[in-house]
Design a protein around this motif. Structure first.
Motif, PDB file in Angstrom:
ATOM      1  N   SER A   1     -29.649  25.234 -39.945  1.00 55.02           N
ATOM      2  CA  SER A   1     -30.193  26.353 -39.167  1.00 55.02           C
ATOM      3  C   SER A   1     -30.023  26.084 -37.668  1.00 55.02           C
ATOM      4  N   SER A   2     -30.220  27.116 -36.862  1.00 55.50           N
ATOM      5  CA  SER A   2     -29.993  26.970 -35.419  1.00 55.50           C
ATOM      6  C   SER A   2     -31.005  26.021 -34.773  1.00 55.50           C
ATOM      7  N   SER A   3     -32.244  26.029 -35.235  1.00 54.72           N
ATOM      8  CA  SER A   3     -33.222  25.100 -34.656  1.00 54.72           C
ATOM      9  C   SER A   3     -32.871  23.651 -34.996  1.00 54.72           C
ATOM     10  N   GLU A   4     -32.386  23.416 -36.217  1.00 57.02           N
ATOM     11  CA  GLU A   4     -31.942  22.079 -36.595  1.00 57.02           C
ATOM     12  C   GLU A   4     -30.732  21.652 -35.768  1.00 57.02           C
ATOM     13  N   ARG A   5     -29.855  22.611 -35.468  1.00 59.94           N
ATOM     14  CA  ARG A   5     -28.676  22.298 -34.667  1.00 59.94           C
ATOM     15  C   ARG A   5     -29.077  21.861 -33.266  1.00 59.94           C
TER      16      ARG A   5
ATOM     17  N   SER B   1     -30.756  18.413 -33.515  1.00 58.70           N
ATOM     18  CA  SER B   1     -29.764  17.381 -33.814  1.00 58.70           C
ATOM     19  C   SER B   1     -28.882  17.100 -32.608  1.00 58.70           C
ATOM     20  N   GLY B   2     -28.483  18.139 -31.899  1.00 58.15           N
ATOM     21  CA  GLY B   2     -27.650  17.953 -30.716  1.00 58.15           C
ATOM     22  C   GLY B   2     -28.362  17.172 -29.623  1.00 58.15           C
ATOM     23  N   ALA B   3     -29.623  17.520 -29.380  1.00 62.49           N
ATOM     24  CA  ALA B   3     -30.386  16.824 -28.344  1.00 62.49           C
ATOM     25  C   ALA B   3     -30.652  15.368 -28.729  1.00 62.49           C
ATOM     26  N   ALA B   4     -31.101  15.152 -29.955  1.00 61.31           N
ATOM     27  CA  ALA B   4     -31.377  13.785 -30.405  1.00 61.31           C
ATOM     28  C   ALA B   4     -30.090  12.968 -30.490  1.00 61.31           C
ATOM     29  N   GLY B   5     -29.017  13.592 -30.952  1.00 62.11           N
ATOM     30  CA  GLY B   5     -27.737  12.888 -31.045  1.00 62.11           C
ATOM     31  C   GLY B   5     -27.191  12.495 -29.693  1.00 62.11           C
TER      32      GLY B   5
ATOM     33  N   ALA C   1     -23.658   5.181 -33.404  1.00 59.83           N
ATOM     34  CA  ALA C   1     -23.104   5.799 -34.611  1.00 59.83           C
ATOM     35  C   ALA C   1     -24.007   6.913 -35.132  1.00 59.83           C
ATOM     36  N   ILE C   2     -25.297   6.650 -35.165  1.00 65.50           N
ATOM     37  CA  ILE C   2     -26.239   7.677 -35.616  1.00 65.50           C
ATOM     38  C   ILE C   2     -26.242   8.856 -34.655  1.00 65.50           C
ATOM     39  N   GLY C   3     -26.197   8.557 -33.362  1.00 66.90           N
ATOM     40  CA  GLY C   3     -26.154   9.615 -32.352  1.00 66.90           C
ATOM     41  C   GLY C   3     -24.909  10.466 -32.476  1.00 66.90           C
ATOM     42  N   ALA C   4     -23.761   9.828 -32.736  1.00 67.82           N
ATOM     43  CA  ALA C   4     -22.515  10.582 -32.901  1.00 67.82           C
ATOM     44  C   ALA C   4     -22.588  11.491 -34.123  1.00 67.82           C
ATOM     45  N   GLY C   5     -23.183  10.987 -35.210  1.00 70.86           N
ATOM     46  CA  GLY C   5     -23.339  11.815 -36.405  1.00 70.86           C
ATOM     47  C   GLY C   5     -24.244  13.008 -36.169  1.00 70.86           C
ATOM     48  N   LEU C   6     -25.338  12.774 -35.478  1.00 71.61           N
ATOM     49  CA  LEU C   6     -26.256  13.881 -35.175  1.00 71.61           C
ATOM     50  C   LEU C   6     -25.636  14.878 -34.211  1.00 71.61           C
ATOM     51  N   LEU C   7     -24.864  14.372 -33.245  1.00 69.83           N
ATOM     52  CA  LEU C   7     -24.192  15.262 -32.304  1.00 69.83           C
ATOM     53  C   LEU C   7     -23.146  16.113 -33.017  1.00 69.83           C
TER      54      LEU C   7
ATOM     55  N   GLY D   1     -22.786  22.490 -36.920  1.00 68.44           N
ATOM     56  CA  GLY D   1     -23.712  23.191 -37.799  1.00 68.44           C
ATOM     57  C   GLY D   1     -23.506  22.836 -39.255  1.00 68.44           C
ATOM     58  N   TYR D   2     -22.724  21.797 -39.503  1.00 65.50           N
ATOM     59  CA  TYR D   2     -22.436  21.361 -40.865  1.00 65.50           C
ATOM     60  C   TYR D   2     -22.942  19.938 -41.052  1.00 65.50           C
ATOM     61  N   CYS D   3     -23.699  19.723 -42.105  1.00 61.63           N
ATOM     62  CA  CYS D   3     -24.200  18.395 -42.428  1.00 61.63           C
ATOM     63  C   CYS D   3     -23.667  17.994 -43.802  1.00 61.63           C
ATOM     64  N   PRO D   4     -22.778  16.999 -43.860  1.00 64.07           N
ATOM     65  CA  PRO D   4     -22.223  16.598 -45.151  1.00 64.07           C
ATOM     66  C   PRO D   4     -23.273  16.060 -46.113  1.00 64.07           C
ATOM     67  N   LEU D   5     -24.306  15.394 -45.605  1.00 61.28           N
ATOM     68  CA  LEU D   5     -25.354  14.876 -46.486  1.00 61.28           C
ATOM     69  C   LEU D   5     -26.159  16.004 -47.119  1.00 61.28           C
TER      70      LEU D   5
END
Length: 105
Positions: free
Chosen positions: A27-31, A34-38, A61-67, A73-77
């Protein structure tokens, strides 16, 4: 090999940017979150890579994944979890025997 993987990743990001409705499962709020935290974790990981290498690399690495999750807007997990939950759903139930009881007790 590294250039090929980088080009594939960049092409995936471009495709997700062009056609977001095909790839979005966040969702947009998750995006935004995730972008800010990443971005924060990536920056912190890069700046602390020489003082604490393991923590810095892990954080980067975690930051790059979150970014990546926030940008595309796609999360493979999340996609994998949704696929596994769909596999657990039974499509049909086959009844082979029926028992009728007249009296209980």
């Amino acid at each position: 090999m590294m250039n090929e993987e980088l080009n594939t990743t960049l092409n995936n990001v471009k495709e997700a940017w062009k056609y977001p409705e095909l790839f979005e499962n966040v969702s947009s709020s998750e995006r935004w979150l995730s972008g800010a935290a990443g971005g924060y974790l990536l920056l912190k990981g890069i700046t602390s890579i020489f003082s604490h290498p393991v923590i810095g690399l892990t954080s980067a690495a975690i930051g790059a994944g979150l970014l990546y999750r926030g940008i595309t807007g796609y999360c493979p997990l999340k996609d994998l979890a949704e696929q596994r939950s769909l596999e657990d759903v039974v499509d049909e139930v086959l009844v082979t025997e029926t028992v009728v009881v007249d009296k209980l007790g």
